[in-house]
Design an enzyme around this catalytic site. Structure first.
Site, PDB file in Angstrom:
ATOM      1  N   GLY A   9       0.655  -0.990  -0.074  1.00  0.00           N
ATOM      2  CA  GLY A   9      -0.111   0.229  -0.003  1.00  0.00           C
ATOM      3  C   GLY A   9       0.663   1.322   0.059  1.00  0.00           C
ATOM      4  N   CYS A  10       0.323   2.383   0.708  1.00  0.00           N
ATOM      5  CA  CYS A  10       1.123   3.528   0.718  1.00  0.00           C
ATOM      6  C   CYS A  10       2.349   3.201   1.507  1.00  0.00           C
ATOM      7  CB  CYS A  10       0.188   4.568   1.435  1.00  0.00           C
ATOM      8  SG  CYS A  10       1.160   6.108   1.633  1.00  0.00           S
ATOM      9  N   PHE A  11       3.684   3.643   0.803  1.00  0.00           N
ATOM     10  CA  PHE A  11       4.908   3.591   1.550  1.00  0.00           C
ATOM     11  C   PHE A  11       4.987   4.189   2.995  1.00  0.00           C
ATOM     12  CE2 PHE A  11       6.656   6.290  -2.337  1.00  0.00           C
ATOM     13  CZ  PHE A  11       5.904   7.339  -1.767  1.00  0.00           C
ATOM     14  N   TRP A  12       4.372   4.992   3.092  1.00  0.00           N
ATOM     15  CA  TRP A  12       4.378   5.844   4.445  1.00  0.00           C
ATOM     16  C   TRP A  12       4.139   4.994   5.435  1.00  0.00           C
ATOM     17  CZ3 TRP A  12       0.422  10.261   2.983  1.00  0.00           C
ATOM     18  CH2 TRP A  12       1.290  11.241   1.927  1.00  0.00           C
ATOM     19  N   CYS A  13       3.177   4.056   5.326  1.00  0.00           N
ATOM     20  CA  CYS A  13       2.789   3.068   6.364  1.00  0.00           C
ATOM     21  C   CYS A  13       3.894   2.244   6.846  1.00  0.00           C
ATOM     22  CB  CYS A  13       1.304   2.233   5.962  1.00  0.00           C
ATOM     23  SG  CYS A  13      -0.066   3.237   5.698  1.00  0.00           S
TER      24      CYS A  13
END
Length: 173
Positions: A9-13
């Protein structure tokens, strides 16, 4: 030192989880798995480049075992949803493990088999060769640490961090 390139998913997570993991020396958000020779955030988010948002996690196996790194991957996102994580939809948010050697491919396959026991639906995480890894723009590096009160961090990342802490609290700082 060992490096795994993982998309969940989003790399921030994933960045937020691995930045807090003992034995991890580096987490680099980036793009891989696509055909565009110059991907950037806007082009990857368009869904037309074929790239996935991913993190390159470098860690010391003498401090944190690889099965912990991979276990955290599977509790930090839903590996049973194809091309989506919550409200993030598109192939750029696919669950993927990008291997750089046959040994890594086998390790990733074994991790999927082990993780499947925790999920009722089939895991759809792809295990594919690592191509070129493109580092994401600076704003995306260590995003959670820079912007912990940003809405996405509060609503999306904090629950994932809580889940990782519940399962792997001994490995997190």
């Amino acid at each position: 030192m060992k490096t795994y390139v993982l998309g969940g998913g989003c790399f921030w997570c994933l960045d937020a989880v691995y930045q807090k993991t003992k034995g991890v020396s580096s987490v680099v958000s980036g793009y891989t798995g696509g055909h565009d020779p110059r991907p950037n955030y806007e082009s990857v988010c368009s869904g037309t480049t074929g790239h996935a948002e991913a993190v390159a996690v470098t860690f010391d196996e003498n401090i944190v075992p690889s099965d912990v790194i991979l276990g955290m991957f599977f509790v930090s996102h839903d590996p049973t949803t194809l091309n989506r994580q919550g409200y993030d939809v598109g192939t750029q948010y696919r669950s993927a493990m990008f291997y750089s050697s046959e040994d890594q491919r086998e390790t990733f396959q074994a991790a999927i088999e082990k993780a499947q026991q925790h999920w009722a639906d089939p895991i759809v995480t792809e295990v594919v060769p690592l191509g070129t890894y493109f580092q994401a723009e600076e704003i995306h590096q260590d995003f959670y640490a820079k912007y912990p009160y940003q809405g996405y961090c509060q609503v999306i990342i904090n629950p994932k961090l809580s889940k990782a802490r519940k399962e792997y609290g001994d490995w997190l700082v």
